[in-house]
Structures are given as C-alpha cells and as structure tokens.
Design an enzyme around this catalytic site. Structure first.
Site, mmCIF file in Angstrom:
data_model
loop_
_atom_site.group_PDB
_atom_site.id
_atom_site.type_symbol
_atom_site.label_atom_id
_atom_site.label_comp_id
_atom_site.label_asym_id
_atom_site.label_seq_id
_atom_site.Cartn_x
_atom_site.Cartn_y
_atom_site.Cartn_z
ATOM 1 N N GLU A 426 0.829 -1.217 0.000
ATOM 2 C CA GLU A 426 0.000 0.000 0.000
ATOM 3 C C GLU A 426 0.855 1.256 0.000
ATOM 4 O O GLU A 426 0.572 2.224 0.709
ATOM 5 C CB GLU A 426 -0.978 -0.002 1.187
ATOM 6 C CG GLU A 426 -2.003 -1.105 1.087
ATOM 7 C CD GLU A 426 -3.078 -1.051 2.171
ATOM 8 O OE1 GLU A 426 -3.039 -0.166 3.044
ATOM 9 O OE2 GLU A 426 -3.964 -1.926 2.139
ATOM 10 N N GLU A 515 -3.875 -9.449 0.957
ATOM 11 C CA GLU A 515 -4.355 -9.147 2.313
ATOM 12 C C GLU A 515 -5.876 -9.143 2.284
ATOM 13 O O GLU A 515 -6.473 -8.525 1.411
ATOM 14 C CB GLU A 515 -3.802 -7.774 2.719
ATOM 15 C CG GLU A 515 -3.994 -7.425 4.161
ATOM 16 C CD GLU A 515 -3.244 -6.139 4.514
ATOM 17 O OE1 GLU A 515 -2.089 -5.947 4.075
ATOM 18 O OE2 GLU A 515 -3.835 -5.323 5.226
HETATM 19 C C1 GAL Z 1 -4.072 -2.609 5.561
HETATM 20 C C2 GAL Z 1 -2.573 -2.525 5.799
HETATM 21 C C3 GAL Z 1 -2.162 -3.333 7.008
HETATM 22 C C4 GAL Z 1 -3.074 -3.018 8.154
HETATM 23 C C5 GAL Z 1 -4.501 -3.337 7.765
HETATM 24 C C6 GAL Z 1 -5.518 -3.133 8.873
HETATM 25 O O1 GAL Z 1 -4.523 -1.598 4.742
HETATM 26 O O2 GAL Z 1 -1.875 -2.998 4.688
HETATM 27 O O3 GAL Z 1 -0.836 -3.041 7.335
HETATM 28 O O4 GAL Z 1 -2.937 -1.682 8.458
HETATM 29 O O5 GAL Z 1 -4.848 -2.484 6.698
HETATM 30 O O6 GAL Z 1 -6.807 -3.436 8.421
#
Ligand code: GAL
Length: 824
Positions: A426, A515
C-alpha cells in the site's frame, strides 16, 4: 528446543561454541559463535557517547540479546509511539560487549553479524566507527578484522540504537538488538556472506538440475589456486550429487557455477517439506579453508492464469496469513521456539502460507517455514519515498533502499519456502505518477538477483470500487502500479467483491489476495448488553448500522474494518474460483499496536484469528473445518449468560465430514441442521436457559463427533498445562503454560477475570505473561496477569542447567496450582 531444529541451519556451519576461548580449535576453518551473551545495556539520552573503548559501563545492566527494551516498559498513552505503535516507550539505547579473541585466530577474517536492530543502529569496534543502518529489519555485518586485538587485549564493540523519533511505524516495532548476533571467523579465502545462490531450473519426479552459483572471496595478497566443491547431501546426510572446479582465485570476488544432476529427487512440498543441504568446500593445497552450508529444497511452482498456484504440477490454494514480527508478550525479541509455536498453531488451523507483513523477517521464521512446509510471500517495504508516519523509512529511502533490497534478496533467496517477493505494501506512490517507475526499479533489482520468483505488491485495489457489486465493469487503471511493469502477479489488499472479475480486469496477470478480511474479534467476548451490534472489541463500540433482533447474543464474525470483509465472505470467493491463487488473512495472530478502529486505551490489534497470547478465537475453527482434513465440530458462544438479561442466544456451529448436526439443550433436541449451498456454519437461535448444550455431528446417521458447552459454576481453582513439560536447558527454550480458571468440576469458567500471580523456582524464569486482551495495561513482562474469558498465559524460559522448574499460580479466591517443567 527445536528437536529437529538443531541439525539444519541455514547458510553456515553453526559451531556451537559458547566461549570465545573455544576458538582455539584450529581445525575449524569457519567458526561461527553466537555473540548474544553478556552485553552491557543502558537507556540513555542523545548526548551520551559510549563509543570509546575506555568508557566505563560497569553500572549498566548486563543482559543477553535478542533484547527488546520497549516491551519492558509500561503501557501509556503518553509514549510518542501512540497506541498505534503499541503505547510502549522508544528512546535511545546503548549496548556494549567486551570480548577476547584467541591468539591462534590471528590471521583470520573477523565479522560481526546482526540479524536486525531496531532502528538507526551505529556500531563501533574499539572506538572505530563501522557504520549505520537505519532500517530496523535488515540483516547486516561488519568486517572488523583490521580493528580487533587477538590474545589478552580486550575488544569492545559498542552499538547505539536510536528509536527516539516516533512515530516511525504503523505498528509495534520493538527497540534494540532484537534479533540474533554472531561473530564469524574465517580464512582470507572464504565463501562470501550469503555467497551461494541455488536454483532448480529443471524439476521432475525423475530428475532435477540444481544450478549453484558461489561467490568466493580472496582477501589474500595474491591470486591463489583452489578447488571449490559443491556437495549435495540428502536429509540422511548421504551425498547425492557433487561437482568440483579447480580455479585460480583472483584477489577480491570470484564466482563459480556448478550444475548438479539428481535422479529421483525428493520434492519439497507443504505436506512433505523435504530439505537437502549443499556443502560448499574450498581447498587450497589439499587443506580445507572454508566449509559453508546452505539448506535447499527442490520444487517447481507457477502462478497460472487459470489454475492459480501450482506446486510440483499440482494446484494448491494458498491459505495464508499475514504476520507481523512481534511475538506477543516477548515483544520483538526473537525466539525460535516462540515462532515455531505460532506456526504450529497456524498449521493446526490449516494455514499453509505466510506473508511477512511488511518487512524482512527474522531468518529463523524462514528456516521454520522451509522445515514445516509453509510457502512465504517475503516482503521488503511498507514505505517507499512517501511517508505514512512522521519518522518512518521514507526519510532513508533515497540513500538506503537499493542496498537494503539487494541484501534482503541475497539473504533470503535460497529458501524453498519463498515463492514470491513483495516489494511494497500500500505504498502511497501507487496513487501518483511516481509509482510505476519505482516499482520497475525495484523489480529490476530483484530480478537481477533472482529471476525464479514472481514479484507482487500489496496494492490497494487497482480497480475503482465505487461500482462494486452493482456491475462487473471496473475501471482498472485506478491504481498507477497495477498496469506497470513492476509486478508479475496482481496482488491487492481487500476488495473481495472484485475478485471474481479478476480475469476480466487483468486477463494477462495471475492474482493473489495479498491481504484480506481484517475481521475484528476478541477471544471469548460476546457483547450481550446491547441491542445494537457492538460485540467483539472490548468496551469500545463500532458504529454498525445493522439492527439486532431484540436482546440476542448474535451475528458472530460480522464485524470487520470497513475496507475488509467477514472471514466467511472472502474465503467463500477464494474457494470458488480456481484462478484465484489464494489469500493472506489480515492477520494470523493479533499483534502489538494498530488497535484500529480504536485507540488508547486499546494498544494491540483485534484482527487476528488467534489472540496475542496464542489462544484461538472462534473463527479459527471455521478455517480448521475448511482447511484441514481433521474432523471438526465447534460450538459457540459459552453458556454462562445471566437469564434476566437474555431473550435468546444464537449458537453457531462449525463442522465438517458430516451431513448434519443436531443440537440439544438440557436433553431436549433443538433440531438438526446442515450447511446449505456455500454456508460455512449452521446456527440456532436458542431461548436461553442454563445447563448443557450438546451438539452431535453425524454422517449417514453415524455420530462423528460430540461437543458439549455447559453453564459452569463459579471459578474455584486454577489449572495449569504446559505445551511442553520438558525443554532444553539452553537458556533459550520456552514452555508456554496455559492458565485456566476452572469451577469445582474442572470446567473452564468462560467469564472469569481473576487476577493471578505467578512464582517460579528452579532453573528458569518467567519471560512473559498475557491474556490476549487488547485493552489490558498490565505489564507483559510482569509476574501477574488477569484471566480473560477464563484464561491467561505464562511463558517460562529455561536456564542453562538441567533440572526442574516449578511454576505456581495463586489468586485471591481460587485454589493455587503448580506445574513442573524439566530442563535437560
Ligand atoms: C491494511 C494494511 C495493514 C493493516 C490493515 C488493517 O490496509 O496494509 O498493514 O494496516 O490495513 O486493516
């Protein structure tokens, strides 16, 4: 620790010599000595200078590294790290270590290696400045040959660690020399640091070709004739292939290429992670001058546009989790057994993949993944040139990113577990013009060092989501990196609605959900008080505009970050589409820091499938029922409600390998249910009455499993159980002890919150306590902890003498308990 850990070590022959004096064994051409013991440490202000050898550090604290001073502090909202950084202190720390080198080692090259120091480390040897490493996750070494004394004269190494400028991280980082250190003594002719690179260009069941590229350094004054051997041994230590080259080694760096052919190789897979070891030997005038060891595995894999991830020709879904580097109550201080335990718990849920969010991991994690059969998405950066926190890596990007990335890839590229590199997460450049160029620059660096693995980036969805769910047409140019030449596999975080349309959006690039989910849960906590949904996180409500039918305890697995999904939603999609190679849940374990969407008094995350103490939350068993071959029947919530406050309670059941489940309450059947269609659980809305809830799963009428949840009596006793009752007397090994508050009939009281105090006798110490409650402010390094949902955890570390450790737990209203751990 590590029953089989001991015989396989990555890269180098580990010679377990605890005293420098033992270096007198001249027969060892390469000596690697743990440098972890007996450091002097102090927390200091920025003006102090302890870099001179003559500095008097006698009043400092003596300790062994790996060490994390942040975890030793008190939780407070005043720490500049903020709750997002774990609400623990940073600051500046100094470490100094005095050591001698045996006279008969004179003439050797001497290196000091650090696997990771958070952050901004600066190192001096005998007052001479060696250098600085801002990146707190990177492994590095210094050549100290020209500055050390051999014989009686002492040497002093001084390390300044500056983690004072905060916030510099979006999560808990820890502070200090938090990974392993070692001293390496080698001959002037030696294999370079991370000096072998093994690939497997041809792999089949019949045969495999290993290409071995070795870098040999000649630090002598003249070129030298030598023989360089590559000897491959199988797991039984039998030589299965070898090659030798006679070569004139020029001064400086030399490379040698060997191809080894192997018949009927044992392939590395998640189920059977078979490992070979390559021994590199250099001989000069018939004497061995270096021996270097590299663990390797033989496997082929691909990310296929239609089949997703294919390992050794077979389609395998990546069922992964993202993991931060902290180890709960141990903080960031690395401990191999603690990582092994995390992986064991994850394996029990059916996890087969790890994403090292969002930085280079400890080498031990990768060694364990090689051995235990996890595939790894090895990630380098969360930040490029644009910052996410005021003092983060963006400050060092221009000067350091190339070197850091090169060394990261060189360190890790031999691990069979790694199947993908990630060059970012990100990163904010994805929203502007700079993204594609940086992505391509990093891509070229990585490919120049390893062209056997695809590269991805954890992007925000590269499609415009505004029409998600309404139409399958997505605007794919939304994110500037997504169409760049900087990635091989499209990887994005969240946006599960778009996954089924991946092939339409990106017909030429495979997909991985880098993710997913970000579900919010606290183990064993079900908010029953409210008639709006505000259940999981303790005490702080998520505004959630879905109505709750009356006074019902209900709707589990339904709270997630707005950008995420429930656990079931994402898995249903990934499961259905072959072309989706897999997913990495945010996250496997809870981690310190980032209590999003909350802030202080919360200080650790709610996203894990497993809590910070390592106790599974309910949804762990949904995954287990889907991701493992084991029979599963899991019933929740608990059955200790107060009747006056309750109309009904929803009972959820996860099961597999059965056609149906029958639920009964106090002997009366509540009916039989089966999962319909894509469902991943069955549910009964039950009018509450105390007693016994019983579930039976059946296949073709035959009972498979029976589970009982009972209303317990009040807590009256403590029960202790160890994960291992015999551990190694090596000063490192750990026993994780689960502490339960039980009633008179030995049932865990699921609402108990008693404060429990611990006492220890014998050859061990308490190194951590936890209960998984993200709002607890009790020290994780103390000797007392409250139970949460009837449980807490104590971690005991072995000393160095064989014997027994006795741990006793006391609490005001409960009968005490003791447990004995043997160290050998
Ligand atoms: C994502 C990020 C992670 C964490 C997560 C929490 O956007 O890549 O590091 O912050 O959100 O939901």
């Amino acid at each position: 620790m590590g029953r089989n850990i001991k015989f396989i070590k990555f890269h180098i022959i580990i010679v377990l010599v605890s005293l420098i004096a033992a270096c007198g064994q001249t027969s060892l051409p390469r000596t690697e000595i743990s440098f972890n013991e007996n450091w002097q440490f102090t927390l200091a202000d920025s003006t102090m200078d302890a870099s001179n050898s003559s500095y008097d550090d006698a009043s400092w604290r003596t300790l062994d590294v790996p060490h994390d001073w942040s975890i030793e502090g008190e939780f407070s909202e005043d720490h500049p790290a903020t709750a997002g950084g774990g609400a623990l202190p940073g600051g500046i720390g100094w470490y100094r270590k005095t050591f001698k080198l045996d006279q008969n080692k004179a003439g050797k090259r001497v290196f000091v290696q650090f696997d990771g120091v958070y952050m901004n480390s600066e190192v001096w040897i005998n007052g001479t400045y060696l250098g600085k490493r801002p990146n707190g996750y990177i492994s590095f070494e210094y050549d100290i040959t020209d500055f050390v004394n051999f014989g009686e004269k002492e040497n002093v190494i001084a390390v300044k660690v500056d983690n004072s400028k905060q916030p510099n991280s979006r999560w808990y980082s820890g502070s200090g020399i938090y990974r392993n250190t070692r001293l390496v003594l080698i001959e002037p002719i030696h294999v370079a640091q991370w000096g072998t690179y093994i690939t497997t260009p041809k792999v089949s069941e019949a045969s495999a070709t290993l290409a071995v590229n070795t870098t040999v350094i000649n630090d002598g004054d003249t070129p030298q004739s030598a023989e360089v051997y590559s000897i491959l041994k199988d797991a039984e230590n039998k030589v299965v292939a070898q090659k030798m080259s006679s070569i004139k080694l020029a001064k400086g760096s030399n490379t040698i290429d060997h191809e080894l052919e192997l018949k009927s190789p044992q392939l590395w897979s998640m189920d059977k992670p078979y490992l070979y070891t390559l021994f590199t030997e250099i001989k000069v005038n018939e004497s061995i001058v270096d021996q270097y060891q590299t663990t390797t595995g033989i496997r082929s894999f691909a990310f296929d546009l239609d089949k997703g991830f294919v390992l050794n020709g077979e389609q395998v879904k990546i069922k992964g989790v993202c993991m931060h580097h902290d180890l709960g109550c141990l903080g960031a201080a690395i401990n191999e057994r603690a990582i092994e335990r995390q992986l064991e718990i994850l394996k029990g849920m059916g996890v087969n993949g790890i994403r090292t969010a969002h930085n280079p991991p400890a080498p031990e994690l990768l060694e364990l993944c090689d051995r235990m059969g996890f595939v790894v998405m090895d990630e380098s950066f969360d930040i490029w040139s644009l910052n996410k926190s005021p003092y983060d890596y963006s400050l060092y990007w221009d000067e350091w990113h190339k070197k850091d990335l090169v060394e990261f890839i060189k360190r890790d590229r031999n691990h069979p577990s790694i199947i993908m590199w990630s060059t970012g997460n990100e990163v904010l450049e994805q929203w502007g013009d700079k993204g594609p160029a940086i992505a391509k620059e990093l891509y070229d660096i990585v490919k120049g060092l390893d062209d056997t693995r695809p590269i991805t980036i954890g992007m925000n969805p590269p499609v415009n989501m505004s029409n998600a769910g309404v139409t399958t047409q997505f605007e794919v140019s939304y994110n500037s990196i997504s169409k760049s030449e900087g990635i091989d596999v499209i990887g994005y975080n969240y946006a599960h609605q778009t996954y089924p349309h991946h092939k339409d959006n990106f017909p030429n690039k495979p997909f991985i959900a880098t993710e997913t989910t970000s579900g919010l849960m606290t183990r064993g906590y079900y908010d029953a008080e409210s008639d709006t949904l505000k259940r999981w996180p303790i005490r702080w409500d998520i505004p959630f505009d879905q109505g709750n039918p009356g006074n019902t305890v209900s709707a589990y697995d339904q709270v997630s970050a707005p950008w995420g999904s429930t656990h079931e939603e994402t898995w249903k999609i990934i499961k259905k589409h072959d072309e989706l190679s897999g997913m990495f849940i945010w996250t496997g374990f809870d981690y310190l820091g980032e209590p999003t969407p909350y802030t202080w008094p919360s200080r650790s995350s709610y996203f894990g499938v497993i809590d910070l103490a390592g106790f599974p939350k309910d949804v762990y068993y949904m995954y287990k029922s889907e991701w493992t071959d084991e029979d599963v029947l899991y019933v929740y919530p608990h059955w200790n409600w107060e009747e006056a406050n309750r109309d009904s309670v929803d009972v959820w059941v996860y099961y597999n390998h059965a056609d149906e489940v029958e639920l009964s309450l106090n002997g009366k059947s509540l009916g039989t249910k089966s999962k319909e269609g894509e469902e991943l659980h069955v549910m009964w809305r039950v009018a509450y009455e105390p007693g016994t809830l019983k579930a039976v799963s059946r296949k073709s009428g035959k009972a498979i499993l029976t589970e009982v949840v009972e209303t317990t009596n009040e807590g009256s006793q403590i029960a202790l159980s160890t994960d291992r009752s015999t551990i190694d007397a090596d000063g490192k090994d750990l026993s994780f002890i689960t502490v339960e508050v039980q009633d008179d009939l030995g049932r865990v009281v699921p609402v108990a919150t008693d404060l429990i105090e611990f006492e220890i006798k014998g050859n061990g110490r308490i190194v951590g306590v936890d209960n998984g409650d993200p709002t607890s402010h009790l020290s994780l390094k103390g000797t007392k902890m409250k139970a949460m949902a009837g449980k807490c955890l104590v971690v005991v570390q072995a000393g160095k003498e064989a014997g027994q450790i006795e741990l006793t737990a006391h609490s005001a209203h409960l009968t005490s308990a003791s447990v004995v751990i043997t160290t050998k």
